[in-house]
Enzyme design. Structure first.
Site, PDB file in Angstrom:
ATOM      1  N   GLY A   8       0.832  -1.218   0.000  1.00 39.04           N
ATOM      2  CA  GLY A   8       0.000   0.000   0.000  1.00 39.04           C
ATOM      3  C   GLY A   8       0.859   1.257   0.000  1.00 39.04           C
ATOM      4  CD  GLN A  12      -3.078  10.931   4.811  1.00 43.83           C
ATOM      5  OE1 GLN A  12      -3.801  10.062   5.307  1.00 43.83           O
ATOM      6  NE2 GLN A  12      -2.977  12.128   5.330  1.00 43.83           N
ATOM      7  CG  LEU A  13       1.745   5.665   6.712  1.00 49.13           C
ATOM      8  CD1 LEU A  13       2.409   6.761   7.548  1.00 49.13           C
ATOM      9  CD2 LEU A  13       1.164   4.589   7.650  1.00 49.13           C
ATOM     10  CG  ASP A  34      -0.601   0.839  -3.963  1.00 47.39           C
ATOM     11  OD1 ASP A  34      -0.455   1.517  -2.931  1.00 47.39           O
ATOM     12  OD2 ASP A  34      -1.723   0.631  -4.484  1.00 47.39           O
ATOM     13  CB  ILE A  35      -3.632  -3.164  -5.539  1.00 50.93           C
ATOM     14  CG1 ILE A  35      -4.404  -4.137  -6.431  1.00 50.93           C
ATOM     15  CG2 ILE A  35      -4.470  -1.916  -5.241  1.00 50.93           C
ATOM     16  CD1 ILE A  35      -5.659  -4.704  -5.793  1.00 50.93           C
ATOM     17  CE1 TYR A 142      -8.670   1.257   8.865  1.00 48.18           C
ATOM     18  CE2 TYR A 142      -9.430   2.714  10.606  1.00 48.18           C
ATOM     19  CZ  TYR A 142      -8.422   2.274   9.776  1.00 48.18           C
ATOM     20  OH  TYR A 142      -7.174   2.846   9.840  1.00 48.18           O
TER      21      TYR A 142
END
Ligand code: NAD
Length: 315
Positions: A8, A12-13, A34-35, A142
Site C-alpha cells: 500500500g 497517504q502514509l 501497491d495494487i 475498520y
C-alpha cells in the site's frame, strides 16, 4: 543489511514513509508495492512492484526474489470507505495481515510493521486521555478489523515469536498526498481549500475533538518503534501514540490567522457518528516510557509547516 517491502506504498502514509525508509536504509534496499500501478511514478527512486496483498503467493515470491527482511504492511481499507463494503473490508484487512504474519511465522521475514488505529476504540471507551488498556467496542468494520488484527499480532508474537510491531495512529495529516477515505480526512482537505481561496464544507461538527498527528511525527514514531531493541517493546498488540487533539473549529481558527477571509460551513454526515465514537485524546505513556516517544508538532507548528509547502494549483 535490511531489505524492506512496503505494501500500500502509494497511499497517504506509504508515500511519505517509503521515502523516509529510503533515506534511512538507502533506496536500493526498498521495494515499494501497491495494487494500483498508477502510483509507480512516485517511486522512480526505488524498485516498484504491483502487488495485491490478497495474493499470498506473489507476496512470498517478491519477498524471496528481493531477499526482504522487513515488511511494512500498510495496505488497508479505511474507516469511511470501509462502511460502504463491510465484508470486503474485513476480508482485505484481515486476510492480508494473516498473509504477512504467516511469512513471519515461516521465518521468511524478520520484522513486521503493521498500523492499527484509534478506530479500535468505541463509544464505551473513556474518551479523555484514553488509556492503553480499556473497553474497546469499535463500531466500524475498520475498527473491528484493526482490533482483531491487534490480537493476531499479539498471538503471532506469543505463540511463534514473530517480531511484529504496531502503533494505533490517530488521524494523520500530511500535505503530500490526498487522504485515503478516513474519518479525519477533513483536516487534510481543509488546507487545500484555504490556499485555493474556496469555502470549506466540513463533514464533522465544529466541536468534534479528535486525536491527530502531523505526518512527520507519524513517520518518526514508526521509525523509533522499529529501531527500538526487541526487549524494550512491552506491547505486542499496538501502542497508543498521541500528539495533538483539536476540533474543526480549532483548525479553522488557526487557518484564519493566515487567510482572514477563509469561510467554513458544517454539514455533518455519517462520519460524524464514527468520529463521535472515537476518543478526544489519547494517553500514550507506554510509548513514551518504552521507546522514548516524543512528538514535535502542535497545531500551530503543523499549520505553519504545511502552509509553507502548499501552493495554489494555478500558481
Ligand atoms: P490510503 O487509503 O491512503 O492508502 C492505502 C493504499 O493501499 C492505497 O495506495 C491503495 O491503492 C492500496 N491498496 C488498497 N487495496 C490494496 C490491495 N488489495 N493490495 C495492495 N494495495 C492495496 O491509506 P493510508 O492513509 O496511507 O493508511 C495506511 C495504513 O495506515 C492503513 O493500514 C491505515 O489503516 C493506517 N492508518 C491510517 C490513518 C490515517 O489517518 N491515514 C490513521 C490510522 C491508521
Amino acid at each position: 543489511m535490511e531489505r524492506i517491502l512496503i505494501t500500500g506504498a502509494g497511499g497517504q502514509l506509504g508515500s511519505e514513509l517509503t521515502s523516509a525508509l529510503a533515506d534511512k536504509y538507502g533506496a536500493e534496499a526498498i521495494v515499494a508495492t501497491d495494487i494500483n500501478e498508477n502510483v509507480s511514478d512516485k517511486f522512480r527512486y526505488c524498485t516498484f512492484e504491483v502487488l495485491d496483498v490478497l495474493d499470498a503467493s506473489r507476496m512470498e515470491s517478491l519477498i524471496e526474489r528481493y531477499k526482504i527482511t522487513q515488511v511494512y504492511h500498510l495496505a488497508a481499507i479505511l474507516s469511511a470507505v470501509g462502511e460502504k463494503n463491510p465484508l470486503f473490508t474485513w476480508k482485505l484487512n484481515m486476510d492480508s495481515l494473516l498473509n504477512v504474519l504467516e511469512l513471519g511465522k515461516a521465518g521468511k521475514i524478520n520484522t513486521i510493521y503493521w498500523p492499527s488505529s484509534i478506530a479500535v476504540f468505541g463509544k464505551n471507551t473513556p474518551a479523555d486521555n484514553t488509556p492503553q488498556d480499556c473497553v474497546m467496542d469499535p463500531a466500524t468494520v475498520y475498527g473491528i478489523s484493526k482490533l482483531a488484527g491487534e490480537r493476531w499480532c499479539s498471538y503471532y508474537f506469543e505463540k511463534y515469536g514473530v517480531d511484529v510491531r504496531s502503533l494505533r495512529y490517530p488521524g494523520l495529516i500530511g500535505y503530500k498526498s490526498a487522504a485515503g477515505g478516513g474519518t479525519t480526512d477533513y483536516a487534510v482537505d481543509i488546507f487545500r481549500a484555504a490556499i485555493e481561496g474556496e469555502e470549506f464544507e466540513c463533514f464533522l461538527d465544529k466541536d468534534m475533538y479528535l486525536p491527530m498527528m502531523y505526518m512527520s511525527d507519524a513517520i518518526k514514531a514508526t521509525l523509533d518503534l522499529m529501531e527500538a531493541p526487541k526487549e524494550d517493546i512491552s506491547i505486542r498488540s499496538s501502542y497508543n501514540v498521541a500528539a495533538i487533539s483539536f476540533s474543526p473549529k480549532d483548525i479553522y481558527q488557526e487557518l484564519l490567522k493566515y487567510y482572514p477571509d477563509f469561510k467554513i460551513s458544517y454539514n455533518p454526515d455519517f462520519r460524524q457518528e464514527i468520529a463521535a465514537s472515537w476518543p478526544d485524546s489519547i494517553d500514550d505513556t507506554r510509548a513514551r516510557l518504552d521507546w522514548d516517544w516524543q512528538h514535535e508538532y502542535d497545531l500551530a507548528k503543523m499549520a505553519k509547516d504545511i502552509l509553507s509547502h502548499l501552493k495554489p494549483k494555478n500558481k
